[in-house]
Design a protein around this motif. Structure first.
Motif, PDB file in Angstrom:
ATOM      1  N   THR A  67       0.838  -1.194   0.000  1.00 59.15           N
ATOM      2  CA  THR A  67       0.000   0.000   0.000  1.00 59.15           C
ATOM      3  C   THR A  67       0.876   1.250   0.000  1.00 59.15           C
ATOM      4  OG1 THR A  67      -1.734  -1.154   1.220  1.00 59.15           O
ATOM      5  CG2 THR A  67      -1.796   1.264   1.239  1.00 59.15           C
ATOM      6  N   ARG A  68       0.638   2.136  -0.941  1.00 56.58           N
ATOM      7  CA  ARG A  68       1.441   3.352  -1.055  1.00 56.58           C
ATOM      8  C   ARG A  68       0.632   4.558  -0.610  1.00 56.58           C
ATOM      9  NH1 ARG A  68       5.139   3.333  -6.507  1.00 56.58           N
ATOM     10  NH2 ARG A  68       6.013   1.241  -6.313  1.00 56.58           N
ATOM     11  N   ALA A  69       1.269   5.411   0.177  1.00 52.66           N
ATOM     12  CA  ALA A  69       0.634   6.646   0.605  1.00 52.66           C
ATOM     13  C   ALA A  69       1.699   7.535   1.226  1.00 52.66           C
ATOM     14  CB  ALA A  69      -0.472   6.369   1.619  1.00 52.66           C
ATOM     15  N   PRO A  70       1.618   8.858   1.021  1.00 52.02           N
ATOM     16  CA  PRO A  70       2.547   9.764   1.690  1.00 52.02           C
ATOM     17  C   PRO A  70       2.417   9.634   3.204  1.00 52.02           C
ATOM     18  CG  PRO A  70       1.302  10.890  -0.025  1.00 52.02           C
ATOM     19  CD  PRO A  70       0.662   9.549   0.162  1.00 52.02           C
ATOM     20  N   LEU A  71       3.489   9.902   3.915  1.00 53.24           N
ATOM     21  CA  LEU A  71       3.505   9.743   5.363  1.00 53.24           C
ATOM     22  C   LEU A  71       2.368  10.499   6.029  1.00 53.24           C
ATOM     23  CD1 LEU A  71       5.071   8.591   7.807  1.00 53.24           C
ATOM     24  CD2 LEU A  71       6.375  10.737   7.833  1.00 53.24           C
ATOM     25  N   ALA A  72       2.094  11.711   5.572  1.00 56.96           N
ATOM     26  CA  ALA A  72       1.048  12.525   6.202  1.00 56.96           C
ATOM     27  C   ALA A  72      -0.333  11.894   6.084  1.00 56.96           C
ATOM     28  CB  ALA A  72       1.035  13.920   5.576  1.00 56.96           C
ATOM     29  N   ASP A  73      -0.529  11.088   5.042  1.00 58.96           N
ATOM     30  CA  ASP A  73      -1.838  10.472   4.799  1.00 58.96           C
ATOM     31  C   ASP A  73      -1.883   9.010   5.236  1.00 58.96           C
ATOM     32  OD1 ASP A  73      -2.570  12.863   3.589  1.00 58.96           O
ATOM     33  OD2 ASP A  73      -1.942  12.156   1.598  1.00 58.96           O
ATOM     34  N   ALA A  74      -0.760   8.481   5.715  1.00 60.81           N
ATOM     35  CA  ALA A  74      -0.664   7.043   5.939  1.00 60.81           C
ATOM     36  C   ALA A  74      -0.670   6.716   7.423  1.00 60.81           C
ATOM     37  CB  ALA A  74       0.608   6.495   5.286  1.00 60.81           C
ATOM     38  N   ALA A  75      -1.852   6.686   8.000  1.00 57.20           N
ATOM     39  CA  ALA A  75      -1.976   6.196   9.368  1.00 57.20           C
ATOM     40  C   ALA A  75      -1.507   4.745   9.411  1.00 57.20           C
ATOM     41  CB  ALA A  75      -3.424   6.293   9.831  1.00 57.20           C
ATOM     42  N   PRO A  76      -0.948   4.296  10.514  1.00 55.58           N
ATOM     43  CA  PRO A  76      -0.468   2.909  10.573  1.00 55.58           C
ATOM     44  C   PRO A  76      -1.506   1.890  10.126  1.00 55.58           C
ATOM     45  CG  PRO A  76       0.299   4.110  12.487  1.00 55.58           C
ATOM     46  CD  PRO A  76      -0.622   5.036  11.743  1.00 55.58           C
ATOM     47  N   SER A  77      -2.767   2.125  10.458  1.00 52.75           N
ATOM     48  CA  SER A  77      -3.804   1.163  10.080  1.00 52.75           C
ATOM     49  C   SER A  77      -3.947   1.036   8.572  1.00 52.75           C
ATOM     50  CB  SER A  77      -5.150   1.577  10.683  1.00 52.75           C
ATOM     51  OG  SER A  77      -5.515   2.881  10.234  1.00 52.75           O
ATOM     52  N   ARG A  78      -3.606   2.100   7.849  1.00 58.05           N
ATOM     53  CA  ARG A  78      -3.767   2.071   6.391  1.00 58.05           C
ATOM     54  C   ARG A  78      -2.658   1.285   5.703  1.00 58.05           C
ATOM     55  NH1 ARG A  78      -4.019   7.301   2.236  1.00 58.05           N
ATOM     56  NH2 ARG A  78      -4.170   6.051   0.337  1.00 58.05           N
ATOM     57  N   VAL A  79      -1.468   1.303   6.272  1.00 61.70           N
ATOM     58  CA  VAL A  79      -0.324   0.659   5.609  1.00 61.70           C
ATOM     59  C   VAL A  79       0.187  -0.567   6.361  1.00 61.70           C
ATOM     60  CG1 VAL A  79       0.415   2.780   4.473  1.00 61.70           C
ATOM     61  CG2 VAL A  79       1.273   2.239   6.761  1.00 61.70           C
ATOM     62  N   ARG A  80      -0.505  -0.962   7.414  1.00 64.15           N
ATOM     63  CA  ARG A  80      -0.044  -2.086   8.222  1.00 64.15           C
ATOM     64  C   ARG A  80       0.053  -3.376   7.420  1.00 64.15           C
ATOM     65  NH1 ARG A  80      -2.943  -1.215  12.697  1.00 64.15           N
ATOM     66  NH2 ARG A  80      -1.197  -0.180  13.732  1.00 64.15           N
ATOM     67  N   ASP A  81      -0.765  -3.502   6.371  1.00 69.43           N
ATOM     68  CA  ASP A  81      -0.726  -4.732   5.578  1.00 69.43           C
ATOM     69  C   ASP A  81       0.649  -4.972   4.962  1.00 69.43           C
ATOM     70  OD1 ASP A  81      -0.944  -2.607   3.784  1.00 69.43           O
ATOM     71  OD2 ASP A  81      -2.250  -3.701   2.402  1.00 69.43           O
ATOM     72  N   SER A  82       1.420  -3.891   4.721  1.00 69.88           N
ATOM     73  CA  SER A  82       2.756  -4.070   4.154  1.00 69.88           C
ATOM     74  C   SER A  82       3.617  -4.947   5.053  1.00 69.88           C
ATOM     75  CB  SER A  82       3.435  -2.702   3.965  1.00 69.88           C
ATOM     76  OG  SER A  82       2.777  -1.956   2.976  1.00 69.88           O
ATOM     77  N   PHE A  83       3.517  -4.755   6.360  1.00 70.59           N
ATOM     78  CA  PHE A  83       4.278  -5.576   7.299  1.00 70.59           C
ATOM     79  C   PHE A  83       3.551  -6.870   7.624  1.00 70.59           C
ATOM     80  CE2 PHE A  83       7.137  -2.103   7.891  1.00 70.59           C
ATOM     81  CZ  PHE A  83       8.301  -2.687   8.372  1.00 70.59           C
ATOM     82  N   ASP A  84       2.222  -6.801   7.745  1.00 72.11           N
ATOM     83  CA  ASP A  84       1.469  -7.994   8.120  1.00 72.11           C
ATOM     84  C   ASP A  84       1.680  -9.118   7.115  1.00 72.11           C
ATOM     85  OD1 ASP A  84       0.502  -6.804  10.368  1.00 72.11           O
ATOM     86  OD2 ASP A  84      -1.475  -6.350   9.537  1.00 72.11           O
ATOM     87  N   VAL A  85       1.679  -8.808   5.840  1.00 73.17           N
ATOM     88  CA  VAL A  85       1.795  -9.851   4.815  1.00 73.17           C
ATOM     89  C   VAL A  85       3.256 -10.205   4.548  1.00 73.17           C
ATOM     90  CG1 VAL A  85       1.319 -10.463   2.420  1.00 73.17           C
ATOM     91  CG2 VAL A  85      -0.385  -9.189   3.736  1.00 73.17           C
ATOM     92  N   ARG A  86       4.054  -9.221   4.165  1.00 72.63           N
ATOM     93  CA  ARG A  86       5.421  -9.536   3.736  1.00 72.63           C
ATOM     94  C   ARG A  86       6.326  -9.933   4.904  1.00 72.63           C
ATOM     95  NH1 ARG A  86       7.998  -8.794  -0.886  1.00 72.63           N
ATOM     96  NH2 ARG A  86       6.442  -7.360  -1.704  1.00 72.63           N
ATOM     97  N   PHE A  87       6.347  -9.115   5.971  1.00 69.61           N
ATOM     98  CA  PHE A  87       7.280  -9.414   7.056  1.00 69.61           C
ATOM     99  C   PHE A  87       6.714 -10.421   8.053  1.00 69.61           C
ATOM    100  CE2 PHE A  87       9.065  -8.828  11.276  1.00 69.61           C
ATOM    101  CZ  PHE A  87      10.398  -9.089  11.014  1.00 69.61           C
ATOM    102  N   TRP A  88       5.600 -10.094   8.695  1.00 70.36           N
ATOM    103  CA  TRP A  88       5.075 -11.015   9.704  1.00 70.36           C
ATOM    104  C   TRP A  88       4.590 -12.309   9.079  1.00 70.36           C
ATOM    105  CZ3 TRP A  88       6.948 -10.542  14.109  1.00 70.36           C
ATOM    106  CH2 TRP A  88       7.186  -9.286  14.702  1.00 70.36           C
TER     107      TRP A  88
END
Length: 260
Positions: free
Chosen positions: A101-122
């Protein structure tokens, strides 16, 4: 003291008769790896979330392929354990599943981009935990990362960080699993012509000829004049699987994109 890692040919042909589980095997790099592994004589277990796409992927490998499919969400550890129980003996695990999920830092609450870590890393971490005790000496786990870990772009901080975390995980597990003679590596790919790229370029639903032309134009500025193919990246994964003396490595296959 455990016996040394077995000596065998480092060429992909040595994977004949091996069994490989691919997480994210229904499309893109995972499916390309499945195709190359099947041609090399390996048995396959393809894992992804959507069973319909998995069956289509398995069917595309041809009648001679030794392939099983199992639908699972890599973030569901209970289901993941069931997959490994049903998969039977395995020699290698390849993880290509990821969310970016791509989004600028100002618009990217952790809940919005958490899937990046949930799927790939965790998801990768959980898969490695499930796999480690089942792999034989000389077996391997291979993670995927990307060129943006060393040449970042704006608006994708969480996705880029998750790739970098997978590289660190590969190195750490290579040390931890060395006494079992299980090898762990990562492949750092450049931008690859896969469905996610075509969606970002807005040509996923376009006429194939027009889509190909758009992808070619977008990649023209790169050092080798084009984006990589899924097969080119998948071949790197086969290399680290097959080579019995490669562990703790991050193999870059980016066509020079990290230099551009």
């Amino acid at each position: 003291m455990s016996a040394p890692v077995p000596i065998r040919s480092p060429l992909p042909a040595a994977l004949a008769g091996h069994n490989v589980l691919i997480v994210g095997g229904s499309s893109g790099i995972g499916l390309a790896a499945a195709r190359l592994l099947s041609e090399a004589g390996a048995g396959l277990c393809l894992v992804a979330r959507e069973e319909t796409r998995l069956k289509e992927a398995a069917g595309s490998l041809g009648d001679g392929a030794r392939v099983r499919v199992m639908a699972a969400d890599v973030t569901d550890e209970v289901r993941l354990a069931e997959v490994f129980e049903r998969a039977g003996p395995l020699d290698h695990v390849l993880l290509t599943a990821g969310a970016a999920t791509r989004a600028p830092l100002a618009d990217a609450a952790p809940s919005r981009v958490r899937d990046s870590f949930d799927v790939r890393f965790w998801g990768g971490y959980a898969t490695a935990r499930a796999a480690a005790g089942r792999l034989p000496a000389g077996g391997s786990i291979t993670f995927m990362s990307g060129v943006y870990t060393v040449r970042p772009i704006a608006g994708a901080a969480a996705a880029i960080a998750s790739g970098a975390a997978c590289e660190g995980l590969a190195r750490a597990l290579a040390v931890e699993l060395a006494p079992r003679r299980v090898r762990v590596n990562a492949v750092r790919s450049g931008v690859v012509d896969t469905p996610p790229l075509r969606r970002r370029l807005g040509v996923a639903q376009a006429d194939p000829a027009q889509a190909d032309a758009a992808v070619a134009e977008a990649g023209r500025h790169l050092p080798l004049g084009r984006f990589g193919t899924a097969e080119e990246t998948a071949a790197a994964a086969l290399f680290v699987m097959a080579h019995p003396y490669v562990t703790g490595s991050v193999l870059t296959v980016d066509g020079g994109q990290s230099l551009a």
